[in-house]
Design a protein around this motif. Structure first.
Motif, PDB file in Angstrom:
ATOM      1  N   UNK A 139       0.819  -1.206   0.000  1.00 26.94           N
ATOM      2  CA  UNK A 139       0.000   0.000   0.000  1.00 26.94           C
ATOM      3  C   UNK A 139       0.861   1.267   0.000  1.00 26.94           C
ATOM      4  N   UNK A 140       1.867   1.333   0.861  1.00 32.20           N
ATOM      5  CA  UNK A 140       2.688   2.546   0.936  1.00 32.20           C
ATOM      6  C   UNK A 140       3.417   2.815  -0.364  1.00 32.20           C
ATOM      7  N   UNK A 141       3.963   1.789  -0.997  1.00 29.27           N
ATOM      8  CA  UNK A 141       4.656   1.968  -2.284  1.00 29.27           C
ATOM      9  C   UNK A 141       3.669   2.391  -3.374  1.00 29.27           C
ATOM     10  N   UNK A 142       2.459   1.863  -3.330  1.00 31.59           N
ATOM     11  CA  UNK A 142       1.438   2.233  -4.310  1.00 31.59           C
ATOM     12  C   UNK A 142       1.063   3.698  -4.159  1.00 31.59           C
ATOM     13  N   UNK A 143       0.868   4.145  -2.921  1.00 24.99           N
ATOM     14  CA  UNK A 143       0.552   5.563  -2.687  1.00 24.99           C
ATOM     15  C   UNK A 143       1.691   6.437  -3.216  1.00 24.99           C
ATOM     16  N   UNK A 144       2.922   6.078  -2.944  1.00 25.39           N
ATOM     17  CA  UNK A 144       4.078   6.853  -3.426  1.00 25.39           C
ATOM     18  C   UNK A 144       4.106   6.922  -4.953  1.00 25.39           C
ATOM     19  N   UNK A 145       3.729   5.832  -5.640  1.00 28.21           N
ATOM     20  CA  UNK A 145       3.682   5.826  -7.106  1.00 28.21           C
ATOM     21  C   UNK A 145       2.580   6.736  -7.641  1.00 28.21           C
ATOM     22  N   UNK A 146       1.482   6.865  -6.873  1.00 26.77           N
ATOM     23  CA  UNK A 146       0.335   7.640  -7.339  1.00 26.77           C
ATOM     24  C   UNK A 146       0.444   9.133  -7.051  1.00 26.77           C
TER      25      UNK A 146
END
Length: 139
Positions: A94-101
């Protein structure tokens, strides 16, 4: 279910956002003609759509940009707005996905929260005010 359609202001920005989320483009098309008018209940439709598929291949999002008639602006929905208010995706990190978005205009509505020993969850706002929820199974 075949797909969920979302009307957007900027089709390319919305495609970039959802591909950063991990979806892949199934196709793009120009939509117009009597069949489109009859199906949707509007006259003189000229739109462009992009269909994106989830990584597991089971879900699809159809992003639509209306050229004619012009899309009707609306206030961005809140999480408690009546009607369709969010689309949720399962993610591995989740944290990596938020950073990508974030570079694609994503904005967290609250914080990343943990539900018991089962999930990390968050809501964020994406292109055209779309609310996207993310869930990472942890238990």
């Amino acid at each position: 279910m075949d797909n969920t359609a979302i009307v957007v202001e900027d089709l390319d920005a919305a495609v970039a956002f959802f591909t950063a989320l991990g979806l892949s483009i199934d196709g793009r098309a120009e939509i117009s003609g009597p069949w489109a008018d009859e199906t949707v209940g509007l006259e003189g439709i000229r739109s462009e759509i992009a269909v994106l598929r989830t990584p597991d291949g089971h879900g699809r999002i159809e992003l639509t940009h209306y050229r004619e008639p012009e899309a009707v602006p609306a206030a961005p929905p809140a999480p408690n707005t009546i009607g369709l208010h969010r689309v949720m995706f399962a993610v591995d990190d989740l944290e990596a996905t938020v950073e990508r978005l974030l570079p694609h205009g994503a904005e967290l509505l609250g914080e990343i929260a943990q539900y018991e020993d089962a999930y990390l969850l968050c809501y964020l706002r994406g292109p055209s005010g779309i609310i996207v929820a993310l869930a990472q199974e942890i238990g």
